[in-house]
Design a protein around this motif. Sequence first.
Motif, PDB file in Angstrom:
ATOM      1  N   TYR A  86      48.370  53.387  24.266  1.00 30.16           N
ATOM      2  CA  TYR A  86      46.718  53.762  24.318  1.00 30.16           C
ATOM      3  C   TYR A  86      45.816  53.963  23.164  1.00 30.16           C
ATOM      4  CZ  TYR A  86      42.046  54.105  25.543  1.00 30.16           C
ATOM      5  OH  TYR A  86      40.907  53.637  26.026  1.00 30.16           O
ATOM      6  N   SER A  87      46.269  55.109  22.989  1.00 26.54           N
ATOM      7  CA  SER A  87      45.484  56.127  21.503  1.00 26.54           C
ATOM      8  C   SER A  87      46.061  55.270  20.199  1.00 26.54           C
ATOM      9  CB  SER A  87      46.539  57.514  21.625  1.00 26.54           C
ATOM     10  OG  SER A  87      46.111  58.769  22.363  1.00 26.54           O
ATOM     11  N   TYR A  88      46.901  54.486  20.140  1.00 34.87           N
ATOM     12  CA  TYR A  88      47.324  53.758  18.733  1.00 34.87           C
ATOM     13  C   TYR A  88      46.517  52.493  18.933  1.00 34.87           C
ATOM     14  CZ  TYR A  88      49.376  50.510  15.352  1.00 34.87           C
ATOM     15  OH  TYR A  88      49.928  50.428  14.279  1.00 34.87           O
ATOM     16  N   PHE A  89      46.460  52.290  20.033  1.00 30.05           N
ATOM     17  CA  PHE A  89      45.670  50.515  19.808  1.00 30.05           C
ATOM     18  C   PHE A  89      44.112  50.369  20.316  1.00 30.05           C
ATOM     19  CE2 PHE A  89      49.863  48.842  21.407  1.00 30.05           C
ATOM     20  CZ  PHE A  89      50.131  47.573  19.852  1.00 30.05           C
ATOM     21  N   ALA A 129      48.392  61.745   7.467  1.00 26.96           N
ATOM     22  CA  ALA A 129      49.015  60.650   9.173  1.00 26.96           C
ATOM     23  C   ALA A 129      50.093  60.720   8.668  1.00 26.96           C
ATOM     24  CB  ALA A 129      47.487  60.286   9.825  1.00 26.96           C
ATOM     25  N   TRP A 130      50.410  60.518   7.809  1.00 29.15           N
ATOM     26  CA  TRP A 130      51.978  59.757   8.163  1.00 29.15           C
ATOM     27  C   TRP A 130      52.633  60.964   7.343  1.00 29.15           C
ATOM     28  CZ3 TRP A 130      53.499  55.031   9.038  1.00 29.15           C
ATOM     29  CH2 TRP A 130      52.325  54.148   8.829  1.00 29.15           C
ATOM     30  N   GLY A 131      52.807  61.846   6.610  1.00 29.44           N
ATOM     31  CA  GLY A 131      53.200  62.875   6.579  1.00 29.44           C
ATOM     32  C   GLY A 131      53.624  64.098   8.031  1.00 29.44           C
ATOM     33  N   THR A 132      52.619  63.296   8.574  1.00 32.67           N
ATOM     34  CA  THR A 132      53.219  64.341  10.098  1.00 32.67           C
ATOM     35  C   THR A 132      53.784  63.389  10.621  1.00 32.67           C
ATOM     36  OG1 THR A 132      50.467  65.410  10.217  1.00 32.67           O
ATOM     37  CG2 THR A 132      51.609  65.183  11.923  1.00 32.67           C
ATOM     38  N   LEU A 133      53.537  62.088  10.926  1.00 32.04           N
ATOM     39  CA  LEU A 133      54.139  61.113  11.263  1.00 32.04           C
ATOM     40  C   LEU A 133      55.712  61.293  10.919  1.00 32.04           C
ATOM     41  CD1 LEU A 133      55.081  58.984  13.873  1.00 32.04           C
ATOM     42  CD2 LEU A 133      54.027  58.118  11.990  1.00 32.04           C
ATOM     43  N   ILE A 134      55.752  60.929   9.790  1.00 31.84           N
ATOM     44  CA  ILE A 134      57.103  60.651   9.307  1.00 31.84           C
ATOM     45  C   ILE A 134      58.026  62.296   9.561  1.00 31.84           C
ATOM     46  CG2 ILE A 134      59.127  60.862   7.227  1.00 31.84           C
ATOM     47  CD1 ILE A 134      56.527  58.705   6.030  1.00 31.84           C
ATOM     48  N   LEU A 149      48.536  59.209  13.517  1.00 33.99           N
ATOM     49  CA  LEU A 149      48.732  60.255  14.495  1.00 33.99           C
ATOM     50  C   LEU A 149      49.151  60.254  15.769  1.00 33.99           C
ATOM     51  CD1 LEU A 149      46.638  63.320  12.767  1.00 33.99           C
ATOM     52  CD2 LEU A 149      48.512  62.748  12.981  1.00 33.99           C
ATOM     53  N   ALA A 150      49.119  59.572  16.515  1.00 38.19           N
ATOM     54  CA  ALA A 150      49.667  59.067  17.764  1.00 38.19           C
ATOM     55  C   ALA A 150      50.548  58.612  17.821  1.00 38.19           C
ATOM     56  CB  ALA A 150      47.996  57.938  18.861  1.00 38.19           C
ATOM     57  N   LEU A 151      51.072  57.974  17.180  1.00 44.31           N
ATOM     58  CA  LEU A 151      52.203  58.078  17.051  1.00 44.31           C
ATOM     59  C   LEU A 151      53.297  59.362  16.988  1.00 44.31           C
ATOM     60  CD1 LEU A 151      52.160  55.013  14.297  1.00 44.31           C
ATOM     61  CD2 LEU A 151      52.498  55.106  17.065  1.00 44.31           C
ATOM     62  N   ALA A 184      40.386  63.278  14.281  1.00 43.51           N
ATOM     63  CA  ALA A 184      42.014  63.104  15.049  1.00 43.51           C
ATOM     64  C   ALA A 184      43.096  63.866  14.980  1.00 43.51           C
ATOM     65  CB  ALA A 184      41.885  62.507  13.650  1.00 43.51           C
ATOM     66  N   SER A 185      43.371  65.039  14.430  1.00 42.67           N
ATOM     67  CA  SER A 185      44.079  65.884  15.255  1.00 42.67           C
ATOM     68  C   SER A 185      44.201  66.743  15.945  1.00 42.67           C
ATOM     69  CB  SER A 185      44.162  67.029  13.957  1.00 42.67           C
ATOM     70  OG  SER A 185      42.878  68.142  13.422  1.00 42.67           O
ATOM     71  N   ARG A 186      42.285  66.537  16.649  1.00 45.61           N
ATOM     72  CA  ARG A 186      41.785  67.215  18.014  1.00 45.61           C
ATOM     73  C   ARG A 186      41.829  66.378  19.687  1.00 45.61           C
ATOM     74  NH1 ARG A 186      41.594  73.128  18.222  1.00 45.61           N
ATOM     75  NH2 ARG A 186      40.634  73.825  16.754  1.00 45.61           N
ATOM     76  N   LEU A 187      41.666  64.864  18.515  1.00 43.57           N
ATOM     77  CA  LEU A 187      41.618  63.462  19.478  1.00 43.57           C
ATOM     78  C   LEU A 187      43.373  63.143  20.333  1.00 43.57           C
ATOM     79  CD1 LEU A 187      39.858  62.006  21.037  1.00 43.57           C
ATOM     80  CD2 LEU A 187      40.518  60.759  18.633  1.00 43.57           C
TER      81      LEU A 187
END
Length: 511
Positions: free
Chosen positions: A319-322, A408-413, A352-354, A263-266
Amino acid sequence: MNKFLKIVGAVTLINIVARVFGFFREAVIGYQYGSSRIADSIFTAYNIPNFLYLVIGGAFTTAFISIYNRKKTDQALFIKQSFTIVALTGIVMTIVILIFTTPILNLIYQKTDLTVEEFQRTKHLFYWMMPSSILLMLSSWYSGLLNVNSKFHLSSVAILIYNVFFLIIGVVFSNIIGPIAYGISALASAVIMMFFLIRGYRQLDSYSVGLSFVRTHSTRDLWIMVFPLAIGGGTVQIYAMLQRFFAAFLGLGDSAVAVVNYASRLTQFPQSILITAVTTVIYPILSRKEAEDDHQSIKGLYGKGLHYLLLLMGPVTIYSYFYAESLVQVIFEYRKFTAEDTAITAPVVAILALSMFFLAATMYITRFYYAKGDSMAPVVLSIVNVFIINIGAMYFFADNGFGADAIAWGTLISSVTNTLMLIAYASFKYDLKLGDGLNKVELLKPIVPLITLTCIMYISSEYLVFDYKWVTFIVGIVIFTFSTIMLYMLFRIKEINQVYIKLKSKFIKTK
């Protein structure tokens, strides 16, 4: 600005090809091993060497460029001094980590029931990959040396060579000797990249590279800058390191490390292409502008650069989110990477896209701090956000049953709060504003087209889903590309119109 954009464009094209090969390597590992323990072993073993290359090597490179451009620096001597420091640091760190390989792996896997065979496999991969850290750190330094001589393309081509050989050697030999081939390929490709960079620099007929143990104000300043640069400037890489570590440490499941890695690579793929190109070119330019006291140019680069970043990263984020599930399906879902793997990877990709724009903006903004000689502010803010808010959020979401999504939530926030703090402090301390170099109309113009694009991509991702995954993916790409271009043109986004006019003048001859 036009010249800057042309250089960035050229470097970006090379980076796109380089990152495609690096990303394809991850896809091949997914094809071969899925989200199994074998894939976990490969990613875990590569984690620390890659971290040292990007964070420690990157910190030395950034500090080198900053000090090299100062008027009082003896450039010929400093090249030898800095080369010696980077080489010895790489050697010492590699030896120490190799000595403590077993305790390090025990710490990472303490909440995972690894068999002896699985642990030994990771250990052997680690032994192969760690020595490449020395070469990778020196390669990063050589890239900086080429960049201060305005040979930006050579450092980008070096990454391309590294990723190509890493892929080819790993794939070919993994069919013969198994996953250990990726350890061998990591070391071999680092040797090849190092050779290319040395050869490229020697053709410049510039100052010679060698050893020097002479201590001057330049070496003192180098050491003073490196630690804060590693913490403040390596935010994206530190996030990646912590993501993989806590995926295993928090006991989020047997496949959590591989899922988070995929996921992180993408999500890192688009931001790495852009931000690597921009920072490769912009930091040497910023250092020279600061030495010349050209503050107006610096403010223009700051405002316009963030504006360009939003125009490029905004649509990609939407785009990546949807289309997170579609992306995972067409890139990874083959052979041993199953539909079940997609189901647990896609939500992590979407979250992670966000964070993509904010991570890219953080890296971009910190370069302006460094050009101002301020390496402490990004460090303090990174420590607060990456090591406190990020880790706290990961623990909170993990305790509430979010599984790998917690990472992913930790990274986003924390990426959002980090970016906002950097922007606020830059405005207060250095009078760097988001709208520098832009009028209010230009600053607000992207809002409506981005909101409209969000609605379009939501509808297409919900209602234009087909049985064949490639049809869904292609339809989504076509709608995304057409909608983005038309919306930007409809709302008269100046940069798009400029590109259109240039393309029209080149390909449509007037009578």
